[in-house]
Enzyme design. Sequence first.
Site, PDB file in Angstrom:
ATOM      1  N   GLU A 224       0.811  -1.227   0.000  1.00  0.00           N
ATOM      2  CA  GLU A 224       0.000   0.000   0.000  1.00  0.00           C
ATOM      3  C   GLU A 224       0.847   1.282   0.000  1.00  0.00           C
ATOM      4  OE1 GLU A 224      -3.800   0.009   2.383  1.00  0.00           O
ATOM      5  OE2 GLU A 224      -3.011  -1.884   3.092  1.00  0.00           O
ATOM      6  N   HIS A 240       7.147 -26.722   5.273  1.00  0.00           N
ATOM      7  CA  HIS A 240       6.452 -27.917   4.774  1.00  0.00           C
ATOM      8  C   HIS A 240       5.927 -27.732   3.353  1.00  0.00           C
ATOM      9  CE1 HIS A 240       6.651 -29.872   8.728  1.00  0.00           C
ATOM     10  NE2 HIS A 240       6.583 -28.621   9.174  1.00  0.00           N
ATOM     11  N   LYS A 332     -13.194   0.090  -4.703  1.00  0.00           N
ATOM     12  CA  LYS A 332     -14.349   0.310  -3.818  1.00  0.00           C
ATOM     13  C   LYS A 332     -15.470   1.027  -4.581  1.00  0.00           C
ATOM     14  CE  LYS A 332     -12.111   0.253   0.744  1.00  0.00           C
ATOM     15  NZ  LYS A 332     -11.769   0.946   1.971  1.00  0.00           N
TER      16      LYS A 332
HETATM   17  C1  F6R Z   1      -6.044   2.234   3.591  1.00  0.00           C
HETATM   18  C2  F6R Z   1      -6.015   0.913   4.203  1.00  0.00           C
HETATM   19  C3  F6R Z   1      -7.013  -0.108   3.740  1.00  0.00           C
HETATM   20  C4  F6R Z   1      -8.304   0.011   4.542  1.00  0.00           C
HETATM   21  C5  F6R Z   1      -9.353  -1.000   4.077  1.00  0.00           C
HETATM   22  C6  F6R Z   1     -10.623  -0.985   4.931  1.00  0.00           C
HETATM   23  O1  F6R Z   1      -5.146   3.071   4.281  1.00  0.00           O
HETATM   24  O2  F6R Z   1      -5.228   0.653   5.048  1.00  0.00           O
HETATM   25  O3  F6R Z   1      -6.411  -1.384   3.881  1.00  0.00           O
HETATM   26  O4  F6R Z   1      -8.023  -0.205   5.902  1.00  0.00           O
HETATM   27  O5  F6R Z   1      -9.681  -0.732   2.751  1.00  0.00           O
HETATM   28  O6  F6R Z   1     -11.105   0.301   5.128  1.00  0.00           O
HETATM   29  P1  F6R Z   1     -11.446   0.780   6.607  1.00  0.00           P
HETATM   30  O7  F6R Z   1     -10.192   0.620   7.392  1.00  0.00           O
HETATM   31  O8  F6R Z   1     -11.862   2.209   6.493  1.00  0.00           O
HETATM   32  O9  F6R Z   1     -12.540  -0.103   7.107  1.00  0.00           O
END
Ligand code: F6R
Length: 335
Positions: A224, A240, A332
């Site tokens: 990320e 393993h 998303k």
């Molecule tokens: C972005 C990050 C992502 C979010 C994930 C879930 O910085 O770390 O891995 O954590 O997309 O979103 P949230 O944390 O807002 O539920």
Amino acid sequence: MTLPSTIKLDNMRNMVTHFPQLLSSIELDSNLTKICKEYEEEGIVGICFIGMGGSSIAGSYTKAILQSSSEIPMMVVKDYVLPKCVGRNWIVIAVSYSGNTEETLSALDNATASGARRILITSGGEMSERKNETIIQLPGGLQPRAALPLILSAVLPVTEKLLNLVTTDLQTISSFLVKSSDEWGKWIELPIEIIKSISNSIPLFMGAEHLIPVAYRAKCQINENSKSVAFYSELPEANHNEIEGFANKYRTSVLPILLRSTQYHPRIAKRFDVTKSVYENMGLRTIEIFAKGDSAIQEMLSLTHYLDSVSVELADINGTDSLMVEKISELKKRL
Ligand code: F6R
């Protein structure tokens, strides 16, 4: 509850620098302490942490820190649906920093339907608007992954209270983290130095026991923050299967990074020695990183702080912005 005033919300490097301060930024109020006590007295048969990505890590860390003291099972679910066993006598701790992650909200609905008691941790979004819930409100503005220490400073004490365990003094851990990062370059190479050995390879973070979630977190931070491919694996399991996977010509692109602890079971320590030797005999380069600290939590967090910084250095070398996660946002939206 507010963020330290020196935090710059548009700068991942600055957020990572504040890791120790973020760990000690939350104090649980007396109402929440009372609720945890009530739940504990009513009886709890298991604790289930739900969340995705950066919001799931605190649950994995808490489980690793407390599992040698907890008499009940703890599980981490990163999915839409909860296992059937999570019912009335369970506690579900749901974390979504944004409060809008669909998998977490769906699993939370599952928890409600099954009658599990729930504690929600979020900085806003849909989760913060849920009625009739116990909600720990976090300050917003961080990237969820940078909020790990902040989230952990809620999840860990809540879980400790639910389990009727002595709560960890996070202020002391925070001071330890400041000191251990001041000493990067002494007990461990500076992030800017170690990155020279990593930047042209695909890192494979290998951990065991309490350092398994740290290896996983490091992989995610390289993905990320640095926008690079990285993997993680765990011992003894990798002995393993994975160990047979380095026979083809691409093997030398992979750089096993062995996360080592003085607290490992002696046979695990031996496995790290032998695994390193087997890999090197196959022509692979390896790196060993020895965790610093007197307890599992100190080792986990000092190593995490360090590897988070490594991921930011790698982002700079890659010429990428360590803050933005455009692909996650695009996905998303398209869903
Ligand atoms: C972005 C990050 C992502 C979010 C994930 C879930 O910085 O770390 O891995 O954590 O997309 O979103 P949230 O944390 O807002 O539920």
